[in-house]
Design a protein around this motif. Structure first.
Motif, PDB file in Angstrom:
ATOM      1  N   ASP A 191     -27.550 -41.107   2.037  1.00 18.83           N
ATOM      2  CA  ASP A 191     -27.406 -42.343   1.840  1.00 18.83           C
ATOM      3  C   ASP A 191     -28.711 -43.151   1.093  1.00 18.83           C
ATOM      4  OD1 ASP A 191     -24.715 -42.750   2.173  1.00 18.83           O
ATOM      5  OD2 ASP A 191     -25.035 -43.737   4.087  1.00 18.83           O
ATOM      6  N   PRO A 192     -28.518 -43.778   0.193  1.00 17.15           N
ATOM      7  CA  PRO A 192     -29.755 -44.453  -0.554  1.00 17.15           C
ATOM      8  C   PRO A 192     -30.424 -45.165   0.621  1.00 17.15           C
ATOM      9  CG  PRO A 192     -27.775 -45.094  -1.788  1.00 17.15           C
ATOM     10  CD  PRO A 192     -27.136 -44.162  -0.634  1.00 17.15           C
ATOM     11  N   GLY A 193     -31.625 -45.048   0.515  1.00 19.12           N
ATOM     12  CA  GLY A 193     -32.709 -45.891   1.472  1.00 19.12           C
ATOM     13  C   GLY A 193     -32.585 -44.781   3.005  1.00 19.12           C
ATOM     14  N   THR A 194     -32.033 -43.894   3.009  1.00 15.39           N
ATOM     15  CA  THR A 194     -32.259 -43.061   4.319  1.00 15.39           C
ATOM     16  C   THR A 194     -32.559 -41.530   3.927  1.00 15.39           C
ATOM     17  OG1 THR A 194     -30.012 -41.850   4.245  1.00 15.39           O
ATOM     18  CG2 THR A 194     -30.332 -44.387   5.086  1.00 15.39           C
ATOM     19  N   LYS A 195     -33.193 -40.977   4.868  1.00 16.14           N
ATOM     20  CA  LYS A 195     -33.610 -39.639   4.907  1.00 16.14           C
ATOM     21  C   LYS A 195     -32.533 -38.814   5.883  1.00 16.14           C
ATOM     22  CE  LYS A 195     -36.921 -39.596   2.120  1.00 16.14           C
ATOM     23  NZ  LYS A 195     -36.830 -38.596   0.915  1.00 16.14           N
ATOM     24  N   MET A 196     -32.421 -37.592   5.735  1.00 19.28           N
ATOM     25  CA  MET A 196     -31.379 -36.869   6.596  1.00 19.28           C
ATOM     26  C   MET A 196     -32.314 -35.981   7.303  1.00 19.28           C
ATOM     27  SD  MET A 196     -28.116 -34.828   4.878  1.00 19.28           S
ATOM     28  CE  MET A 196     -26.762 -35.880   4.562  1.00 19.28           C
ATOM     29  N   LEU A 197     -31.642 -36.066   8.583  1.00 20.46           N
ATOM     30  CA  LEU A 197     -32.196 -35.185   9.822  1.00 20.46           C
ATOM     31  C   LEU A 197     -31.349 -34.373  10.165  1.00 20.46           C
ATOM     32  CD1 LEU A 197     -34.949 -34.802  11.759  1.00 20.46           C
ATOM     33  CD2 LEU A 197     -33.903 -36.452  13.098  1.00 20.46           C
ATOM     34  N   LEU A 224     -31.268 -41.436   8.677  1.00 14.10           N
ATOM     35  CA  LEU A 224     -32.508 -42.371   9.382  1.00 14.10           C
ATOM     36  C   LEU A 224     -32.722 -43.350   8.214  1.00 14.10           C
ATOM     37  CD1 LEU A 224     -34.260 -39.955  11.443  1.00 14.10           C
ATOM     38  CD2 LEU A 224     -32.145 -41.216  12.049  1.00 14.10           C
ATOM     39  N   PRO A 225     -32.832 -44.758   8.343  1.00 11.96           N
ATOM     40  CA  PRO A 225     -33.548 -45.472   7.590  1.00 11.96           C
ATOM     41  C   PRO A 225     -34.836 -45.141   7.201  1.00 11.96           C
ATOM     42  CG  PRO A 225     -32.678 -46.898   9.429  1.00 11.96           C
ATOM     43  CD  PRO A 225     -32.508 -45.559   9.823  1.00 11.96           C
ATOM     44  N   GLU A 226     -35.191 -45.177   5.881  1.00  9.49           N
ATOM     45  CA  GLU A 226     -36.433 -44.580   5.290  1.00  9.49           C
ATOM     46  C   GLU A 226     -37.550 -45.058   5.803  1.00  9.49           C
ATOM     47  OE1 GLU A 226     -36.537 -42.576   0.895  1.00  9.49           O
ATOM     48  OE2 GLU A 226     -35.807 -44.757   1.098  1.00  9.49           O
ATOM     49  N   ASP A 227     -37.486 -46.281   5.882  1.00 12.58           N
ATOM     50  CA  ASP A 227     -38.552 -46.942   6.581  1.00 12.58           C
ATOM     51  C   ASP A 227     -38.761 -46.679   8.098  1.00 12.58           C
ATOM     52  OD1 ASP A 227     -40.617 -49.046   6.840  1.00 12.58           O
ATOM     53  OD2 ASP A 227     -38.977 -50.438   7.696  1.00 12.58           O
ATOM     54  N   ARG A 228     -39.927 -46.082   8.254  1.00  9.19           N
ATOM     55  CA  ARG A 228     -40.252 -45.432   9.616  1.00  9.19           C
ATOM     56  C   ARG A 228     -39.355 -44.409  10.015  1.00  9.19           C
ATOM     57  NH1 ARG A 228     -39.013 -50.616  12.965  1.00  9.19           N
ATOM     58  NH2 ARG A 228     -39.384 -49.311  14.825  1.00  9.19           N
ATOM     59  N   ALA A 229     -38.896 -43.492   9.024  1.00  5.00           N
ATOM     60  CA  ALA A 229     -38.043 -42.360   9.315  1.00  5.00           C
ATOM     61  C   ALA A 229     -38.493 -41.621  10.471  1.00  5.00           C
ATOM     62  CB  ALA A 229     -37.667 -41.730   8.179  1.00  5.00           C
ATOM     63  N   ASP A 230     -40.043 -41.232  10.413  1.00  7.33           N
ATOM     64  CA  ASP A 230     -40.511 -40.230  11.277  1.00  7.33           C
ATOM     65  C   ASP A 230     -40.343 -40.822  12.450  1.00  7.33           C
ATOM     66  OD1 ASP A 230     -41.542 -38.043   9.985  1.00  7.33           O
ATOM     67  OD2 ASP A 230     -42.980 -39.442   8.832  1.00  7.33           O
ATOM     68  N   GLU A 231     -40.887 -41.971  12.947  1.00  8.03           N
ATOM     69  CA  GLU A 231     -40.489 -42.732  14.061  1.00  8.03           C
ATOM     70  C   GLU A 231     -39.097 -42.489  14.725  1.00  8.03           C
ATOM     71  OE1 GLU A 231     -41.064 -47.098  15.471  1.00  8.03           O
ATOM     72  OE2 GLU A 231     -42.460 -46.369  13.864  1.00  8.03           O
ATOM     73  N   GLN A 288     -38.173 -38.828  15.594  1.00 13.52           N
ATOM     74  CA  GLN A 288     -38.968 -38.764  17.065  1.00 13.52           C
ATOM     75  C   GLN A 288     -38.090 -39.252  18.337  1.00 13.52           C
ATOM     76  OE1 GLN A 288     -41.506 -36.521  17.751  1.00 13.52           O
ATOM     77  NE2 GLN A 288     -40.803 -36.708  19.689  1.00 13.52           N
ATOM     78  N   TRP A 289     -37.721 -40.337  18.085  1.00 11.07           N
ATOM     79  CA  TRP A 289     -36.723 -41.188  19.015  1.00 11.07           C
ATOM     80  C   TRP A 289     -35.528 -40.379  19.075  1.00 11.07           C
ATOM     81  CZ3 TRP A 289     -31.886 -43.450  18.735  1.00 11.07           C
ATOM     82  CH2 TRP A 289     -31.638 -44.232  19.819  1.00 11.07           C
ATOM     83  N   VAL A 290     -34.831 -39.977  18.173  1.00  6.71           N
ATOM     84  CA  VAL A 290     -33.528 -39.408  18.133  1.00  6.71           C
ATOM     85  C   VAL A 290     -33.831 -37.975  19.136  1.00  6.71           C
ATOM     86  CG1 VAL A 290     -32.070 -37.850  16.929  1.00  6.71           C
ATOM     87  CG2 VAL A 290     -32.393 -40.010  15.842  1.00  6.71           C
ATOM     88  N   CYS A 291     -34.932 -37.250  18.612  1.00  2.00           N
ATOM     89  CA  CYS A 291     -35.224 -36.136  19.501  1.00  2.00           C
ATOM     90  C   CYS A 291     -35.293 -36.199  21.037  1.00  2.00           C
ATOM     91  CB  CYS A 291     -36.611 -35.371  18.954  1.00  2.00           C
ATOM     92  SG  CYS A 291     -36.093 -34.558  17.234  1.00  2.00           S
ATOM     93  N   LEU A 329     -37.433 -34.160   7.521  1.00  2.00           N
ATOM     94  CA  LEU A 329     -36.569 -35.049   6.655  1.00  2.00           C
ATOM     95  C   LEU A 329     -36.188 -34.617   5.130  1.00  2.00           C
ATOM     96  CD1 LEU A 329     -38.607 -38.253   8.394  1.00  2.00           C
ATOM     97  CD2 LEU A 329     -36.046 -37.561   8.688  1.00  2.00           C
ATOM     98  N   ALA A 330     -34.945 -35.055   4.720  1.00  2.00           N
ATOM     99  CA  ALA A 330     -34.777 -34.656   3.313  1.00  2.00           C
ATOM    100  C   ALA A 330     -33.716 -35.382   2.663  1.00  2.00           C
ATOM    101  CB  ALA A 330     -34.350 -33.054   3.655  1.00  2.00           C
ATOM    102  N   ASP A 331     -33.481 -35.042   1.556  1.00  2.00           N
ATOM    103  CA  ASP A 331     -32.346 -35.979   0.777  1.00  2.00           C
ATOM    104  C   ASP A 331     -31.208 -34.998   0.736  1.00  2.00           C
ATOM    105  OD1 ASP A 331     -34.408 -37.942   0.225  1.00  2.00           O
ATOM    106  OD2 ASP A 331     -35.006 -36.835  -1.371  1.00  2.00           O
TER     107      ASP A 331
END
Length: 611
Positions: A381-387, A563-570, A573-576, A602-604
């Motif tokens: 979705d726009p504004g998100t990254k896929m994981l 995941l919301p693009e903003d703080r996607a890495d964080e 990690q939380w999801v994992c 993380l990807a599109d």
DNA sequence: GAGAGTAGCGCC
DNA sequence: AAACGGCGCTAGTCTC
């Protein structure tokens, strides 16, 4: 104070339109009854929503996946919250646990249905109509289909019937609607009786309602489709098909009727003729595999194997290529709703509890090899990254945990190579070290086979060894993992004795007569993975209901998120961290086994995030 | 015309 | 005595 039960149901526009229509328009007629009270019919959306919110328990048939899923609007999380709060009792879900579809039954029309336990067919067995028929329950009156035919133009195909053309004041329609509530109330009480007789663990039932609630949320979330990319793929496949068909017509006068000429009777005859011209017949090739009904197999693999080294090889290759083509991109487009997303139907009707995903069936999308590009048109979705996260060797971990075999657990320790370990058991150290690459490849094949208790004959055929060698290996394998062997034997016995096996959470899974030897262990392994995965998802939504919007798909041992693009890495990690767990079975012999998820980038789009 | 069962491809 | 699990999708065929 006494808890109040609301029996509820709704008549709507055609299923599927809930994503392009406001809820108060999509719903047309609402039926409900409090406890033993009279059935109320109303066209007032607000009245219906109010009684649903007021109830301590809402009881209905398939309401998690349908009625409650659109009632509050498809953007709402309210129905998921209700499932988590134990306010929803779905008789469809309850029936799937206490009276799952049998292998065979006789329906109301008097015809016998075989292979009925398969999820697609189980839907019919578990329909309110059929369950009312099976258990002789009151209530169901008439057929909605017949009523719809009356109000649709003459000769409308059943698949094209518009149910919204039935006037809400049609007396038959109202009688039908009322009968639904009478039937669901009777069914609920009947299922409670079964539940009690079976001593089925109530905790598991509530947990299952929550899991179906999460799956309904995943359906509502949907996945965005890049239709231009999907169309490109459709065109690309069509071009290579046309080229190949042209060659086949020119060189072999191959038939062109239909979408799959090779699957027609005539096409099969031509294939057999072409092979015969090159001297390939069942007589010259007694090893030619057959289908379960005894016909010669004409799959791509068979044709390649048979034609290799003959004049017909080019023909064999062409057929294999055509038979291998799948219309996934077309399916994705056909399944896309006006909001640009697919919203697959998700059910847990596989006997292990694994999810069945349909329209589109995301679990069949190619994960490896050339076909994996098919995942490219499912996008974030726009504004998100896929994981994508997954549990590695999940079913083997389940076996290690349940059996408590310490030696087997070593195969799963960080850095261990399960294929190498099997290879060394099979070949011995000396032979293994002489050709590690080939040995490891063979071992990989073997690992998959032994997990499902392959016999010596098939193992010998698959790997190209003698039956004696296969027997010796299976003996060695059992000797190496005695507790696994013991657990397998116990599971088989359990399935034979009771007709079902149970997992550590209390799920009961039907075992077919005479198939316990292979089925029981498989079911326990698969279901354990399923329960661990959903425990993880339950933790996610209980932590923060809003995060339920992140979940986009589950594929047996993998989960896809946006995941919301903003703080996607964080967030990743939380999801994992939240999905990872250590599983310690309640059984005395079991042992604690690590179930950590690993993640991709993380990807599109789905293709990029799973590579 | 519609439903049921079959074959063959793919997934974990 | 022997025994490789669970599925979905599509297309063509059979049956009523």
């Amino acid at each position: 104070m006494t808890k109040r039960y609301l029996f509820a149901d709704a008549e709507t526009h055609n299923a599927g339109k809930e994503y392009s229509m406001p809820a108060r328009e999509f719903g047309r007629l609402y039926q409900y009854a409090w406890d033993d009270g009279p059935v109320v019919l109303t066209e007032d959306y607000d009245e219906f929503v109010a009684v649903v919110r007021e109830a301590d328990y809402v009881v209905g048939h398939n309401i998690i996946n349908f009625d409650l899923s659109w009632l509050f609007g498809t953007e709402s999380l309210e129905s998921l919250q209700m499932c988590l709060d134990r306010k929803v009792i779905d008789t469809f879900v309850l029936a799937s646990l206490v009276t799952p579809a049998p292998y065979m039954y006789t329906n109301a029309q008097g015809s016998t249905v075989f292979d009925a336990a398969k999820p697609e067919r189980a839907m019919k067995y578990l329909s309110l109509d059929n369950l009312a028929h099976q258990f002789n329950l009151p209530g169901k009156v008439g057929s909605l289909k017949d009523l719809a035919k009356k109000y649709n133009p003459a000769k409308t195909l059943v698949s094209n019937l518009d149910y919204s053309l039935i006037p809400t004041d049609d007396p038959e329609f109202r009688e039908y609607a009322e009968g639904d509530i009478v039937a669901v109330r009777a069914l609920y009480r009947y299922l409670l009786k079964l539940l009690k007789e079976q001593n089925y663990p109530g905790e598991y039932i509530w947990r299952e309602m929550a899991i179906w609630g999460i799956n309904a949320q995943i359906s509502r979330n949907g996945i965005l489709v890049d239709t231009a990319a999907a169309q490109d793929r459709v065109d690309e496949l069509a071009a290579s098909r046309d080229k190949m068909m042209k060659w086949l017509v020119e060189t072999h006068d191959f038939p062109t009727e239909g979408k799959a000429p090779w699957a027609t009777t005539q096409g099969k005859t031509v294939i057999l003729d072409v092979l015969a011209e090159s001297g390939i017949t069942p007589d010259t090739h007694p090893e030619w595999p057959r289908t379960p009904t005894g016909a010669l197999k004409l799959g791509g693999d068979e044709l390649i194997a048979l034609t290799t080294g003959t004049d017909a090889f080019e023909f064999g290759q062409a057929m294999a290529m055509l038979k291998g083509q799948r219309s996934l991109a077309q399916l994705a487009m056909d399944s896309t709703h006006p909001d640009g997303k697919v919203h697959p139907d998700i059910t847990c009707l596989q006997r292990s509890g694994r999810t069945s995903v349909q329209r589109p069936g995301l679990t069949v999308w190619s994960a490896h090899g050339d076909g994996a590009v098919e995942k490219r048109y499912f996008v974030a979705d726009p504004g998100t990254k896929m994981l994508e996260v997954d549990y590695s060797a999940a079913d083997a971990r389940a076996v290690a945990a349940m059996s408590g075999d310490p030696e087997f657990a070593k195969r799963l320790e960080p850095g261990a190579d399960a294929h190498e370990i099997t290879g060394r058991i099979f070949f011995g150290d000396e032979a293994y070290d002489a050709d590690p690459e080939t040995s490891r490849h063979t071992a990989k094949q073997i690992n998959h086979s032994v997990a499902y208790r392959i016999g010596s004959k098939k193992l010998a055929a698959n790997v190209g060894i003698t039956v004696e060698e296969a027997k010796e290996f299976l003996r060695l394998y059992r000797d190496t993992y005695p507790w696994v062997a013991r657990w397998q034997d116990n599971a088989t016995q359990e399935g034979d004795t009771f007709g079902f096996v149970s997992n550590d959470w209390g799920r009961r899974m039907m075992v077919d007569e005479g198939r316990s030897f292979t089925q029981s262990c498989a079911l326990i392994g698969q279901s354990t993975t399923r329960e661990i995965l959903f425990d993880g998802l339950i933790r996610i939504v209980r932590y923060d209901l809003e995060r339920a919007r992140w979940i986009r798909a589950t594929v047996h041992d993998a989960v896809v998120f946006c995941l919301p693009e903003d703080r996607a890495d964080e967030h990743a990690q939380w999801v994992c961290d939240t999905m990872s767990t250590i599983f310690k079975p309640k059984t005395q012999l079991g042992q604690a086994i690590d179930f950590s998820v690993s993640r991709g980038p993380l990807a599109d789009n789905w293709f990029e995030c799973s590579h």
